[in-house]
Design a protein around this motif. Sequence first.
Motif, PDB file in Angstrom:
ATOM      1  N   GLY A  39     -20.283 -31.046  58.606  1.00 41.99           N
ATOM      2  CA  GLY A  39     -21.535 -31.508  58.430  1.00 41.99           C
ATOM      3  C   GLY A  39     -22.626 -30.427  58.810  1.00 41.99           C
ATOM      4  O   GLY A  39     -23.615 -30.648  59.307  1.00 41.99           O
ATOM      5  N   MET A  40     -22.489 -29.174  58.182  1.00 42.19           N
ATOM      6  CA  MET A  40     -23.314 -28.131  57.956  1.00 42.19           C
ATOM      7  C   MET A  40     -23.685 -27.702  59.251  1.00 42.19           C
ATOM      8  O   MET A  40     -24.721 -27.136  59.660  1.00 42.19           O
ATOM      9  N   GLU A  41     -22.867 -27.745  60.382  1.00 43.09           N
ATOM     10  CA  GLU A  41     -23.212 -27.507  61.817  1.00 43.09           C
ATOM     11  C   GLU A  41     -23.144 -25.765  61.765  1.00 43.09           C
ATOM     12  O   GLU A  41     -22.373 -25.066  60.984  1.00 43.09           O
ATOM     13  N   PRO A  42     -24.203 -24.965  62.292  1.00 37.60           N
ATOM     14  CA  PRO A  42     -24.064 -23.579  62.215  1.00 37.60           C
ATOM     15  C   PRO A  42     -22.914 -22.832  62.558  1.00 37.60           C
ATOM     16  O   PRO A  42     -22.449 -22.018  62.061  1.00 37.60           O
ATOM     17  N   GLU A  43     -22.164 -23.743  63.667  1.00 36.56           N
ATOM     18  CA  GLU A  43     -20.690 -22.999  63.925  1.00 36.56           C
ATOM     19  C   GLU A  43     -19.916 -22.960  62.769  1.00 36.56           C
ATOM     20  O   GLU A  43     -18.856 -22.010  62.941  1.00 36.56           O
ATOM     21  N   ALA A  44     -20.185 -23.917  61.834  1.00 32.06           N
ATOM     22  CA  ALA A  44     -19.042 -24.041  60.740  1.00 32.06           C
ATOM     23  C   ALA A  44     -19.351 -23.038  59.605  1.00 32.06           C
ATOM     24  O   ALA A  44     -18.704 -22.709  58.483  1.00 32.06           O
ATOM     25  N   ALA A  45     -20.454 -22.232  59.738  1.00 34.66           N
ATOM     26  CA  ALA A  45     -20.974 -21.118  58.759  1.00 34.66           C
ATOM     27  C   ALA A  45     -19.735 -20.048  58.658  1.00 34.66           C
ATOM     28  O   ALA A  45     -19.361 -19.647  59.528  1.00 34.66           O
ATOM     29  N   MET A  46     -19.276 -19.815  57.200  1.00 35.36           N
ATOM     30  CA  MET A  46     -18.548 -18.708  56.999  1.00 35.36           C
ATOM     31  C   MET A  46     -19.018 -17.624  56.660  1.00 35.36           C
ATOM     32  O   MET A  46     -19.798 -17.697  55.186  1.00 35.36           O
ATOM     33  N   PRO A  47     -19.025 -16.251  56.859  1.00 35.80           N
ATOM     34  CA  PRO A  47     -19.629 -15.264  56.294  1.00 35.80           C
ATOM     35  C   PRO A  47     -19.327 -14.919  54.989  1.00 35.80           C
ATOM     36  O   PRO A  47     -17.981 -15.203  54.895  1.00 35.80           O
ATOM     37  N   VAL A  48     -20.075 -14.574  54.152  1.00 35.40           N
ATOM     38  CA  VAL A  48     -19.808 -14.141  52.812  1.00 35.40           C
ATOM     39  C   VAL A  48     -20.226 -12.589  52.469  1.00 35.40           C
ATOM     40  O   VAL A  48     -19.413 -11.874  51.759  1.00 35.40           O
ATOM     41  N   ALA A  49     -21.349 -12.189  52.666  1.00 35.14           N
ATOM     42  CA  ALA A  49     -21.923 -11.039  52.400  1.00 35.14           C
ATOM     43  C   ALA A  49     -23.092 -10.644  53.349  1.00 35.14           C
ATOM     44  O   ALA A  49     -23.559 -11.549  53.998  1.00 35.14           O
ATOM     45  N   ALA A  50     -23.077  -9.376  53.623  1.00 34.93           N
ATOM     46  CA  ALA A  50     -24.090  -9.084  54.694  1.00 34.93           C
ATOM     47  C   ALA A  50     -25.569  -8.976  53.883  1.00 34.93           C
ATOM     48  O   ALA A  50     -26.465  -9.393  54.899  1.00 34.93           O
ATOM     49  N   ASP A  51     -25.666  -9.158  52.593  1.00 34.12           N
ATOM     50  CA  ASP A  51     -27.038  -9.382  52.053  1.00 34.12           C
ATOM     51  C   ASP A  51     -26.864  -9.564  50.672  1.00 34.12           C
ATOM     52  O   ASP A  51     -25.735  -9.768  50.077  1.00 34.12           O
ATOM     53  N   PHE A  52     -27.778 -10.010  49.944  1.00 34.71           N
ATOM     54  CA  PHE A  52     -27.651 -10.322  48.347  1.00 34.71           C
ATOM     55  C   PHE A  52     -27.112  -9.279  47.622  1.00 34.71           C
ATOM     56  O   PHE A  52     -26.407  -9.701  46.728  1.00 34.71           O
ATOM     57  N   LEU A  53     -27.422  -8.256  47.712  1.00 31.39           N
ATOM     58  CA  LEU A  53     -26.918  -6.977  46.955  1.00 31.39           C
ATOM     59  C   LEU A  53     -25.466  -6.951  46.957  1.00 31.39           C
ATOM     60  O   LEU A  53     -24.740  -6.601  46.072  1.00 31.39           O
ATOM     61  N   GLU A  54     -24.935  -7.150  48.142  1.00 28.36           N
ATOM     62  CA  GLU A  54     -23.533  -7.099  48.510  1.00 28.36           C
ATOM     63  C   GLU A  54     -22.822  -7.995  47.700  1.00 28.36           C
ATOM     64  O   GLU A  54     -21.715  -7.892  47.133  1.00 28.36           O
ATOM     65  N   LEU A  55     -23.682  -9.275  47.533  1.00 30.24           N
ATOM     66  CA  LEU A  55     -23.034 -10.411  47.088  1.00 30.24           C
ATOM     67  C   LEU A  55     -22.842 -10.029  45.624  1.00 30.24           C
ATOM     68  O   LEU A  55     -21.820 -10.444  44.958  1.00 30.24           O
ATOM     69  N   CYS A  56     -23.866  -9.711  45.050  1.00 31.88           N
ATOM     70  CA  CYS A  56     -23.958  -9.149  43.581  1.00 31.88           C
ATOM     71  C   CYS A  56     -22.789  -8.316  43.343  1.00 31.88           C
ATOM     72  O   CYS A  56     -22.275  -8.291  42.198  1.00 31.88           O
ATOM     73  N   ARG A  57     -22.613  -7.220  44.045  1.00 35.80           N
ATOM     74  CA  ARG A  57     -21.645  -6.342  43.821  1.00 35.80           C
ATOM     75  C   ARG A  57     -20.342  -6.854  43.778  1.00 35.80           C
ATOM     76  O   ARG A  57     -19.499  -6.253  43.042  1.00 35.80           O
ATOM     77  N   GLY A  58     -20.280  -8.018  44.223  1.00 37.65           N
ATOM     78  CA  GLY A  58     -18.901  -8.642  44.439  1.00 37.65           C
ATOM     79  C   GLY A  58     -18.455  -9.254  42.937  1.00 37.65           C
ATOM     80  O   GLY A  58     -17.256  -9.467  42.744  1.00 37.65           O
ATOM     81  N   PHE A  59     -19.572  -9.326  42.160  1.00 39.83           N
ATOM     82  CA  PHE A  59     -19.364  -9.905  40.745  1.00 39.83           C
ATOM     83  C   PHE A  59     -19.115  -8.857  39.814  1.00 39.83           C
ATOM     84  O   PHE A  59     -18.766  -9.118  38.859  1.00 39.83           O
ATOM     85  N   GLN A  60     -19.329  -7.615  40.328  1.00 36.75           N
ATOM     86  CA  GLN A  60     -18.948  -6.493  39.229  1.00 36.75           C
ATOM     87  C   GLN A  60     -17.735  -6.264  39.069  1.00 36.75           C
ATOM     88  O   GLN A  60     -16.757  -6.237  40.056  1.00 36.75           O
ATOM     89  N   ARG A  61     -17.268  -5.586  37.672  1.00 39.71           N
ATOM     90  CA  ARG A  61     -16.138  -5.412  37.375  1.00 39.71           C
ATOM     91  C   ARG A  61     -15.623  -3.992  37.719  1.00 39.71           C
ATOM     92  O   ARG A  61     -16.638  -3.017  37.787  1.00 39.71           O
ATOM     93  N   GLU A  62     -14.641  -3.527  38.151  1.00 43.66           N
ATOM     94  CA  GLU A  62     -14.354  -2.072  38.662  1.00 43.66           C
ATOM     95  C   GLU A  62     -13.655  -1.570  37.509  1.00 43.66           C
ATOM     96  O   GLU A  62     -12.953  -2.022  36.842  1.00 43.66           O
TER      97      GLU A  62
END
Length: 62
Positions: A39-62
């Motif tokens: 139920g969206m408790e802050p303790e259940a949050a799973m880290p994905v990226a340090a910031d939006f730019l890092e998230l976007c970089r994850g979508f780039q092809r290498e």
Amino acid sequence: MEVDARAPGFIAFAGDGGGEVFAFDNAGAIFLLPMIGMGMEPEAAMPVAADFLELCRGFQRE
């Protein structure tokens, strides 16, 4: 959405279509928050990226 009330400090910006939302914390880091079960408790949050730019970089092809 009840993100403000149930997971203070997070701002939801997208859903994954499977019962979870992507959300920024106060520092701009991105987390995945479950919308069901725990139920969206802050303790259940799973880290994905340090910031939006890092998230976007994850979508780039290498």
